[in-house]
Design a protein around this motif. Structure first.
Motif, PDB file in Angstrom:
ATOM      1  N   ASN A   5    -166.264   4.823 -20.291  1.00  0.00           N
ATOM      2  CA  ASN A   5    -165.777   3.613 -19.628  1.00  0.00           C
ATOM      3  C   ASN A   5    -166.135   2.345 -20.391  1.00  0.00           C
ATOM      4  O   ASN A   5    -165.964   1.241 -19.879  1.00  0.00           O
ATOM      5  CB  ASN A   5    -166.335   3.521 -18.216  1.00  0.00           C
ATOM      6  N   MET A   6    -166.652   2.479 -21.594  1.00  0.00           N
ATOM      7  CA  MET A   6    -167.095   1.318 -22.354  1.00  0.00           C
ATOM      8  C   MET A   6    -165.959   0.334 -22.674  1.00  0.00           C
ATOM      9  O   MET A   6    -166.152  -0.870 -22.530  1.00  0.00           O
ATOM     10  CB  MET A   6    -167.793   1.759 -23.650  1.00  0.00           C
ATOM     11  N   PRO A   7    -164.772   0.764 -23.102  1.00  0.00           N
ATOM     12  CA  PRO A   7    -163.710  -0.218 -23.373  1.00  0.00           C
ATOM     13  C   PRO A   7    -163.346  -1.041 -22.133  1.00  0.00           C
ATOM     14  O   PRO A   7    -163.069  -2.230 -22.247  1.00  0.00           O
ATOM     15  CB  PRO A   7    -162.529   0.637 -23.831  1.00  0.00           C
ATOM     16  N   MET A   8    -163.375  -0.432 -20.977  1.00  0.00           N
ATOM     17  CA  MET A   8    -163.062  -1.171 -19.756  1.00  0.00           C
ATOM     18  C   MET A   8    -164.149  -2.200 -19.465  1.00  0.00           C
ATOM     19  O   MET A   8    -163.858  -3.326 -19.045  1.00  0.00           O
ATOM     20  CB  MET A   8    -162.915  -0.197 -18.586  1.00  0.00           C
ATOM     21  N   MET A   9    -165.404  -1.867 -19.705  1.00  0.00           N
ATOM     22  CA  MET A   9    -166.499  -2.793 -19.466  1.00  0.00           C
ATOM     23  C   MET A   9    -166.401  -3.989 -20.418  1.00  0.00           C
ATOM     24  O   MET A   9    -166.634  -5.143 -20.019  1.00  0.00           O
ATOM     25  CB  MET A   9    -167.848  -2.098 -19.638  1.00  0.00           C
ATOM     26  N   ILE A  10    -166.052  -3.732 -21.668  1.00  0.00           N
ATOM     27  CA  ILE A  10    -165.895  -4.817 -22.635  1.00  0.00           C
ATOM     28  C   ILE A  10    -164.783  -5.750 -22.180  1.00  0.00           C
ATOM     29  O   ILE A  10    -164.914  -6.982 -22.247  1.00  0.00           O
ATOM     30  CB  ILE A  10    -165.613  -4.245 -24.040  1.00  0.00           C
ATOM     31  N   PHE A  11    -163.686  -5.181 -21.713  1.00  0.00           N
ATOM     32  CA  PHE A  11    -162.578  -5.999 -21.226  1.00  0.00           C
ATOM     33  C   PHE A  11    -163.001  -6.856 -20.037  1.00  0.00           C
ATOM     34  O   PHE A  11    -162.676  -8.045 -19.965  1.00  0.00           O
ATOM     35  CB  PHE A  11    -161.394  -5.104 -20.827  1.00  0.00           C
ATOM     36  N   ILE A  12    -163.737  -6.290 -19.107  1.00  0.00           N
ATOM     37  CA  ILE A  12    -164.175  -7.025 -17.915  1.00  0.00           C
ATOM     38  C   ILE A  12    -165.127  -8.151 -18.298  1.00  0.00           C
ATOM     39  O   ILE A  12    -165.010  -9.283 -17.814  1.00  0.00           O
ATOM     40  CB  ILE A  12    -164.824  -6.063 -16.899  1.00  0.00           C
ATOM     41  N   LEU A  13    -166.070  -7.877 -19.189  1.00  0.00           N
ATOM     42  CA  LEU A  13    -167.007  -8.912 -19.621  1.00  0.00           C
ATOM     43  C   LEU A  13    -166.296 -10.028 -20.372  1.00  0.00           C
ATOM     44  O   LEU A  13    -166.597 -11.213 -20.184  1.00  0.00           O
ATOM     45  CB  LEU A  13    -168.100  -8.296 -20.490  1.00  0.00           C
ATOM     46  N   ALA A  14    -165.356  -9.678 -21.236  1.00  0.00           N
ATOM     47  CA  ALA A  14    -164.615 -10.693 -21.983  1.00  0.00           C
ATOM     48  C   ALA A  14    -163.773 -11.553 -21.048  1.00  0.00           C
ATOM     49  O   ALA A  14    -163.707 -12.773 -21.197  1.00  0.00           O
ATOM     50  CB  ALA A  14    -163.736 -10.023 -23.039  1.00  0.00           C
ATOM     51  N   GLY A  16    -164.360 -12.151 -17.877  1.00  0.00           N
ATOM     52  CA  GLY A  16    -165.288 -13.004 -17.134  1.00  0.00           C
ATOM     53  C   GLY A  16    -165.773 -14.182 -17.954  1.00  0.00           C
ATOM     54  O   GLY A  16    -165.873 -15.305 -17.461  1.00  0.00           O
ATOM     55  N   TYR A  17    -166.052 -13.943 -19.223  1.00  0.00           N
ATOM     56  CA  TYR A  17    -166.497 -15.010 -20.114  1.00  0.00           C
ATOM     57  C   TYR A  17    -165.396 -16.057 -20.286  1.00  0.00           C
ATOM     58  O   TYR A  17    -165.646 -17.259 -20.179  1.00  0.00           O
ATOM     59  CB  TYR A  17    -166.873 -14.423 -21.479  1.00  0.00           C
ATOM     60  N   LEU A  18    -164.164 -15.632 -20.534  1.00  0.00           N
ATOM     61  CA  LEU A  18    -163.057 -16.571 -20.709  1.00  0.00           C
ATOM     62  C   LEU A  18    -162.780 -17.356 -19.433  1.00  0.00           C
ATOM     63  O   LEU A  18    -162.510 -18.563 -19.474  1.00  0.00           O
ATOM     64  CB  LEU A  18    -161.796 -15.822 -21.153  1.00  0.00           C
ATOM     65  N   PHE A  19    -162.871 -16.701 -18.289  1.00  0.00           N
ATOM     66  CA  PHE A  19    -162.667 -17.390 -17.021  1.00  0.00           C
ATOM     67  C   PHE A  19    -163.743 -18.449 -16.794  1.00  0.00           C
ATOM     68  O   PHE A  19    -163.455 -19.568 -16.350  1.00  0.00           O
ATOM     69  CB  PHE A  19    -162.663 -16.372 -15.870  1.00  0.00           C
ATOM     70  N   THR A  20    -164.989 -18.138 -17.132  1.00  0.00           N
ATOM     71  CA  THR A  20    -166.087 -19.093 -16.984  1.00  0.00           C
ATOM     72  C   THR A  20    -165.874 -20.306 -17.891  1.00  0.00           C
ATOM     73  O   THR A  20    -166.057 -21.448 -17.476  1.00  0.00           O
ATOM     74  CB  THR A  20    -167.429 -18.415 -17.305  1.00  0.00           C
ATOM     75  N   VAL A  21    -165.503 -20.068 -19.128  1.00  0.00           N
ATOM     76  CA  VAL A  21    -165.251 -21.170 -20.062  1.00  0.00           C
ATOM     77  C   VAL A  21    -164.104 -22.035 -19.557  1.00  0.00           C
ATOM     78  O   VAL A  21    -164.171 -23.266 -19.600  1.00  0.00           O
ATOM     79  CB  VAL A  21    -164.959 -20.626 -21.478  1.00  0.00           C
ATOM     80  N   TYR A  22    -163.051 -21.413 -19.053  1.00  0.00           N
ATOM     81  CA  TYR A  22    -161.919 -22.155 -18.502  1.00  0.00           C
ATOM     82  C   TYR A  22    -162.355 -23.045 -17.340  1.00  0.00           C
ATOM     83  O   TYR A  22    -161.973 -24.219 -17.259  1.00  0.00           O
ATOM     84  CB  TYR A  22    -160.829 -21.173 -18.055  1.00  0.00           C
ATOM     85  N   LEU A  23    -163.155 -22.509 -16.434  1.00  0.00           N
ATOM     86  CA  LEU A  23    -163.617 -23.297 -15.291  1.00  0.00           C
ATOM     87  C   LEU A  23    -164.496 -24.463 -15.732  1.00  0.00           C
ATOM     88  O   LEU A  23    -164.380 -25.580 -15.212  1.00  0.00           O
ATOM     89  CB  LEU A  23    -164.380 -22.417 -14.305  1.00  0.00           C
TER      90      LEU A  23
END
Length: 65
Positions: A5-14, A16-23
């Motif tokens: 499940n590692m590729p899915m976790m990387i996608f979720i973290l990325a 979340g990071y982009l959403f935080t930067v956008y906010l």
């Protein structure tokens, strides 16, 4: 931990990071716009008068030495 499940976790973290930067960028833009509107041109004129007064005081101190 399995790595299936590692590729899915990387996608979720990325995401979340982009959403935080956008906010944070949206918040900074909104805060900056509000402070400019509130200060208006009177704030700029007041700041220039303070700078002129400071320059006069510094000149007086330098000339008195």
């Amino acid at each position: 931990m399995t790595y299936e499940n590692m590729p899915m976790m990387i996608f979720i973290l990325a995401a979340g990071y982009l959403f935080t930067v956008y906010l944070l960028l949206a918040l900074a833009k909104r805060t900056g716009r509000n402070s400019v509107i509130e200060s208006g041109t009177s704030g700029i004129q007041e700041q220039r008068q303070q700078e002129r007064g400071l320059i006069t005081k510094v000149t007086e101190v330098v000339n008195s030495q």
